[in-house]
Every structure is written in structure tokens, then in C-alpha cells.
Design an enzyme around this catalytic site. Structure first.
Site, PDB file in Angstrom:
ATOM      1  N   LYS A 138      -4.230  -3.201  11.164  1.00 29.67           N
ATOM      2  CA  LYS A 138      -5.280  -2.226  10.892  1.00 29.67           C
ATOM      3  C   LYS A 138      -5.494  -2.120   9.385  1.00 29.67           C
ATOM      4  O   LYS A 138      -4.537  -2.358   8.656  1.00 29.67           O
ATOM      5  CB  LYS A 138      -4.974  -0.857  11.503  1.00 29.67           C
ATOM      6  CG  LYS A 138      -3.545  -0.300  11.321  1.00 29.67           C
ATOM      7  CD  LYS A 138      -2.947   0.011  10.002  1.00 29.67           C
ATOM      8  CE  LYS A 138      -3.509   0.752   8.902  1.00 29.67           C
ATOM      9  NZ  LYS A 138      -2.640   0.867   7.712  1.00 29.67           N
ATOM     10  N   TYR A 223      -5.526   6.606  10.764  1.00 31.09           N
ATOM     11  CA  TYR A 223      -4.682   7.214  11.806  1.00 31.09           C
ATOM     12  C   TYR A 223      -5.285   8.531  12.311  1.00 31.09           C
ATOM     13  O   TYR A 223      -5.180   8.865  13.485  1.00 31.09           O
ATOM     14  CB  TYR A 223      -3.265   7.462  11.281  1.00 31.09           C
ATOM     15  CG  TYR A 223      -2.446   6.199  11.121  1.00 31.09           C
ATOM     16  CD1 TYR A 223      -1.819   5.622  12.220  1.00 31.09           C
ATOM     17  CD2 TYR A 223      -2.303   5.587   9.885  1.00 31.09           C
ATOM     18  CE1 TYR A 223      -1.078   4.460  12.087  1.00 31.09           C
ATOM     19  CE2 TYR A 223      -1.562   4.419   9.736  1.00 31.09           C
ATOM     20  CZ  TYR A 223      -0.951   3.869  10.843  1.00 31.09           C
ATOM     21  OH  TYR A 223      -0.215   2.717  10.705  1.00 31.09           O
TER      22      TYR A 223
HETATM   23  P1  NAD Z   1       2.109  -6.387   1.320  1.00 33.02           P
HETATM   24  O1  NAD Z   1       1.433  -6.402  -0.005  1.00 33.02           O
HETATM   25  O2  NAD Z   1       3.532  -5.981   1.370  1.00 33.02           O
HETATM   26  O3  NAD Z   1       1.995  -7.818   2.017  1.00 33.02           O
HETATM   27  C1  NAD Z   1       0.794  -8.553   2.024  1.00 33.02           C
HETATM   28  C2  NAD Z   1       1.137 -10.017   2.162  1.00 33.02           C
HETATM   29  O4  NAD Z   1      -0.092 -10.764   2.114  1.00 33.02           O
HETATM   30  C3  NAD Z   1       2.023 -10.535   1.027  1.00 33.02           C
HETATM   31  O5  NAD Z   1       3.032 -11.344   1.551  1.00 33.02           O
HETATM   32  C4  NAD Z   1       1.071 -11.345   0.164  1.00 33.02           C
HETATM   33  O6  NAD Z   1       1.724 -12.432  -0.494  1.00 33.02           O
HETATM   34  C5  NAD Z   1       0.096 -11.855   1.200  1.00 33.02           C
HETATM   35  N1  NAD Z   1      -1.207 -12.240   0.642  1.00 33.02           N
HETATM   36  C6  NAD Z   1      -1.912 -13.303   1.051  1.00 33.02           C
HETATM   37  N2  NAD Z   1      -3.035 -13.420   0.326  1.00 33.02           N
HETATM   38  C7  NAD Z   1      -3.032 -12.424  -0.550  1.00 33.02           C
HETATM   39  C8  NAD Z   1      -3.954 -12.023  -1.568  1.00 33.02           C
HETATM   40  N3  NAD Z   1      -5.082 -12.699  -1.802  1.00 33.02           N
HETATM   41  N4  NAD Z   1      -3.660 -10.926  -2.281  1.00 33.02           N
HETATM   42  C9  NAD Z   1      -2.544 -10.213  -2.047  1.00 33.02           C
HETATM   43  N5  NAD Z   1      -1.628 -10.559  -1.092  1.00 33.02           N
HETATM   44  C10 NAD Z   1      -1.887 -11.644  -0.351  1.00 33.02           C
HETATM   45  O7  NAD Z   1       1.221  -5.434   2.264  1.00 33.02           O
HETATM   46  P2  NAD Z   1       1.670  -4.806   3.639  1.00 33.02           P
HETATM   47  O8  NAD Z   1       2.116  -3.422   3.421  1.00 33.02           O
HETATM   48  O9  NAD Z   1       2.553  -5.747   4.357  1.00 33.02           O
HETATM   49  O10 NAD Z   1       0.257  -4.687   4.394  1.00 33.02           O
HETATM   50  C11 NAD Z   1      -0.345  -5.798   5.026  1.00 33.02           C
HETATM   51  C12 NAD Z   1      -1.284  -5.306   6.133  1.00 33.02           C
HETATM   52  O11 NAD Z   1      -0.513  -4.584   7.091  1.00 33.02           O
HETATM   53  C13 NAD Z   1      -2.374  -4.347   5.687  1.00 33.02           C
HETATM   54  O12 NAD Z   1      -3.562  -4.612   6.373  1.00 33.02           O
HETATM   55  C14 NAD Z   1      -1.852  -2.979   6.060  1.00 33.02           C
HETATM   56  O13 NAD Z   1      -2.881  -2.053   6.348  1.00 33.02           O
HETATM   57  C15 NAD Z   1      -1.063  -3.301   7.310  1.00 33.02           C
HETATM   58  N6  NAD Z   1       0.048  -2.359   7.538  1.00 33.02           N
HETATM   59  C16 NAD Z   1       0.150  -1.772   8.745  1.00 33.02           C
HETATM   60  C17 NAD Z   1       1.163  -0.884   9.005  1.00 33.02           C
HETATM   61  C18 NAD Z   1       1.305  -0.259  10.373  1.00 33.02           C
HETATM   62  O14 NAD Z   1       2.131   0.629  10.518  1.00 33.02           O
HETATM   63  N7  NAD Z   1       0.566  -0.728  11.354  1.00 33.02           N
HETATM   64  C19 NAD Z   1       2.087  -0.579   8.002  1.00 33.02           C
HETATM   65  C20 NAD Z   1       1.968  -1.203   6.764  1.00 33.02           C
HETATM   66  C21 NAD Z   1       0.932  -2.093   6.535  1.00 33.02           C
END
Ligand code: NAD
Length: 372
Positions: A138, A223
Site C-alpha cells: 500500500k 489506514y
Molecule cells: P524502504 O526504504 O525501507 O525500502 C524500499 C526498498 O526499495 C529498498 O530496499 C530500496 O533499495 C528499494 N528501491 C528500489 N528502487 C528504489 C528507488 N528508486 N528509490 C528508493 N528505494 C528504492 O521502505 P519500506 O519501509 O520497506 O517501504 C516500502 C513499501 O512498503 C512502501 O510502499 C510502504 O508504503 C510499504 N510499507 C507497508 C507497510 C505495511 O504495514 N503494510 C509497512 C511499511 C512499509
């Protein structure tokens, strides 16, 4: 020591009272893997090995109906690390340039896209074109039109599209929905959803309009949008919204810091919500009816979720949300299982239509009609 049989007995007794709850998944959680499970297993590759991707990968180690088998990343060292940590074979590892080749890999059924928001749509469409089922984090896309493109692409490719709405499978949430449906709260004219946290590092992608598509609303306010719908059990028909910005340097144009919004529903019910990146302690849902109420606080974090009604605490063992989610998604994709609160692409598009309207309302100051 409690035996597995005792535990299963308790779970099935609880499940009788909670017909929506994914009981097998709960039993698996408490006692380790369901060794007797012989059915189909969803073989998943994760795309984006960041903080949430790692949380999902860890949680999947306890799944029985889903298995982490592949990884997609732009960082070769992370792929190596995941290979040894999760036993992923080299042949199931891809980078962002070559992952279309996944179409030739019979050992992967689905790809879970867990990258920054702006990448969900293009990556999901590539996965669909490669003939694999898609799970998107999401918000599924940056706006409703993009979300609809994803739905259409998955339909065309004849693959399923699900969104990582883990709260749709959370036992206490489902129990409140069951109680509301059973009339325990009477008519429910009011819901309040407060969602937010104080965001740190100003250079992160969550504060970059191009990658995040917005600010707090896309990330955490979603949410409250989603919760308003499943808590009240209706679809909104209008929205009003107000934006407040105290730090225009950190929260640039198009990146919201705080939005308050109100949703109106056909019964006359109203949801009053707050989404913010500048306050902590905001993770609370409150549903008020003319015969009773339910409160969840915390309501959407990783848990344990705490919930009570006017009649007392809702007790249920904590489950790792992502383990339950992936097992249930396996059943939805491989067995066509129907769940109480859907988490498919159409559901994701509904939330995006509402969020599009919220943004329009903040810009125009007008009451915006919503048609889902
Ligand atoms: P994060 O920054 O920790 O991870 C993102 C990943 O994407 C990294 O490994 C990064 O290297 C990679 N990536 C690939 N291309 C990229 C670019 N162009 N720029 C930046 N990073 C790039 O983020 P996250 O917290 O893991 O969030 C990722 C997704 O998950 C988001 O859409 C967020 O909304 C979602 N999320 C959902 C929940 C949930 O509870 N459902 C919780 C946290 C995050």
C-alpha cells in the site's frame, strides 16, 4: 506444558466465536508450522529488499501455505545476503533490469512488490506481463487512474492482484466488524481514525513527492481511509479536508505534513480522521454506535493490537500480521478463498479514489463528491 491439541481446541473454540478469523494460520503461529498441511503453497519472490520487505521475509519463515523462494533487488550484496539468510537459490534472484525473465521461471508463482510507492505500478505491470500473480504494498499506486491500470493489466494477463492490507486479516479488527454486523453497537453514526507518527530523516523517499506520491496521507492516512470503510461497513459519498503545514522546508509542495478529513456515508454516518507526519501516539480507531462502542489503540501497528468495546477487552492471541497475511493470500490466489474484508486491486483503487478526493478537497476547500 500445553499440548498442540489443547491449543487447537482453544483456537477452534475462539474461531467459533470469530467466524472471520483465519484460524489455521493462528494455530500455525502458536505451535510452529502446520506439519500436516499438504495443500498447494504459493511460491513468492519479494521485489524491494528494504525494511518492510525484510519484515515480510522474516514473517514468511513461519508460513505454511506461502514460501519465500525468490528476490528482486538492485543491490547484488543484498541478494547474496538473502540467499544465505533465507535459502533462496541463485536462479531465483533478479535485478530491476532483468526481472521480466521471471516469466521463464516455473518455480515462482507471485511477486510481492515492496518498493517506494511510485514504483508499484510499473513493477506490478511488468510482473503481470511476465504471467505471475502480483501482491503490491500500500498504497498500490499514486492515484486511482494508476491503480486502475494495474487492475486492468492483471486482468488482461489473467493473474491475481492483491494489496498488502494486513489489517483486513487481523483478528481483533475482524471481531469488531463481526460485532458491528451482529448489531452489538446498534446504529454506528461515527468513526474516528487517528493515524500518524513523527517522521525523521528529511532525505528519505517518503518525503520525496516523485517517489512517495504525497506525504502522510499516502503512507499512514490510508489506514484511516480504509478503516473508515471497514469499520462503518459503508462506502463514503463525499469528503471535506484541510491541510496544515508547519514545516514547509521538510514537507515540500505536494508532500502533506498533516491532513484532517471528514467522510460522509449514505446512512448519514460521518468519519473524522487525522493523518500526520508530525505527531506521535496517533494509532487509534473509535467506532461509536447508539448501543455501544469499540476502540482500538494501537489499531494498525504491527501489534499487539489492543481493542475493547463497551462490554470489555477483546482478547485474542497476537499473531504476526505478515505471516497470516501471506498464508491467507496463498489461499486467495491458489484456492479462490473469499475473505471478509477484501484486499484485492479493486479495493485498493477505492481507497485511491477517496485519497484523490481528499487531496482535491484540501486544494479547493470544497466538499468533493465520491463515487466508488
Ligand atoms: P524502504 O526504504 O525501507 O525500502 C524500499 C526498498 O526499495 C529498498 O530496499 C530500496 O533499495 C528499494 N528501491 C528500489 N528502487 C528504489 C528507488 N528508486 N528509490 C528508493 N528505494 C528504492 O521502505 P519500506 O519501509 O520497506 O517501504 C516500502 C513499501 O512498503 C512502501 O510502499 C510502504 O508504503 C510499504 N510499507 C507497508 C507497510 C505495511 O504495514 N503494510 C509497512 C511499511 C512499509
Amino acid at each position: 506444558m500445553k499440548s498442540r491439541r489443547d491449543f487447537l481446541h482453544k483456537v477452534s473454540a475462539a474461531a467459533a466465536a470469530l467466524p472471520f478469523v483465519p484460524s489455521l494460520a493462528l494455530a500455525d503461529q502458536k505451535e510452529g508450522k502446520e506439519e500436516s498441511y499438504q495443500g498447494p503453497v504459493l511460491r513468492v519472490a519479494i521485489c524491494g529488499l528494504g525494511s518492510y520487505g525484510t519484515r515480510v521475509a522474516d514473517a514468511m519463515q513461519a508460513c505454511t501455505r506461502a514460501k519465500l523462494v525468490g528476490a528482486i533487488s538492485g543491490t547484488p550484496s543484498k541478494l547474496k545476503e538473502w540467499q544465505s539468510k533465507y535459502g533462496i537459490p541463485e536462479k531465483n534472484c533478479y535485478n530491476y533490469e532483468n526481472f521480466d525473465n521471471i516469466r521463464n521461471n516455473p518455480d515462482i508463482d507471485a511477486v510481492y512488490v515492496i518498493t517506494p510507492n511510485a514504483l508499484h505500478k510499473p513493477q506490478a505491470i511488468r510482473v503481470a506481463k511476465a504471467g505471475k500473480h502480483v501482491i503490491s504494498e500500500k498504497p498500490m499506486a499514486l492515484n486511482a487512474a494508476e491503480g486502475q491500470e494495474m487492475v486492468d493489466a492483471c486482468k488482461k494477463a489473467n493473474v491475481k492482484l492483491l494489496v498488502g492490507y494486513r489489517m483486513h486479516l487481523e483478528p481483533k479488527t475482524l471481531e469488531i466488524i463481526r460485532l458491528r454486523k451482529a448489531g452489538e453497537f446498534g446504529k454506528t453514526p461515527f468513526f474516528q481514525g487517528l493515524c500518524g507518527f513523527k517522521i525523521g530523516d528529511p532525505t528519505q523517499w517518503r518525503l520525496d513527492k516523485k517517489l512517495a506520491g504525497g506525504g502522510s496521507l499516502m503512507d499512514i492516512g490510508i489506514y484511516a481511509v480504509n478503516g473508515s470503510r471497514y469499520m462503518l461497513g459503508e462506502e463514503p459519498t463525499w469528503v471535506t479536508a484541510q491541510e496544515v503545514k508547519t514545516d514547509p522546508v521538510k514537507f515540500k509542495e505536494g508532500v502533506d505534513e498533516t491532513i484532517t478529513f471528514q467522510l460522509g456515508f449514505p446512512s448519514g454516518a460521518v468519519a473524522s480522521c487525522l493523518s500526520t507526519y508530525s505527531m506521535n501516539n496517533l494509532d487509534r480507531f473509535f467506532l461509536n454506535g447508539d448501543k455501544g462502542f469499540a476502540e482500538m489503540w494501537p489499531s494498525t501497528g504491527y501489534g499487539p493490537i489492543k481493542a475493547h468495546t463497551n462490554k470489555g477487552e477483546i482478547e485474542y492471541p497476537h499473531v504476526t500480521h505478515q505471516t497470516v497475511q501471506m498464508d491467507e493470500m496463498s489461499d486467495i490466489i491458489l484456492k479462490g478463498k473469499k475473505v471478509e474484508v477484501p484486499l484485492d486491486g479493486e479495493e485498493g483503487v477505492k481507497d485511491l479514489k477517496i485519497m484523490d478526493a481528499i487531496v482535491e478537497a484540501t486544494k479547493t476547500g470544497k466538499k468533493i463528491p465520491i463515487k466508488l
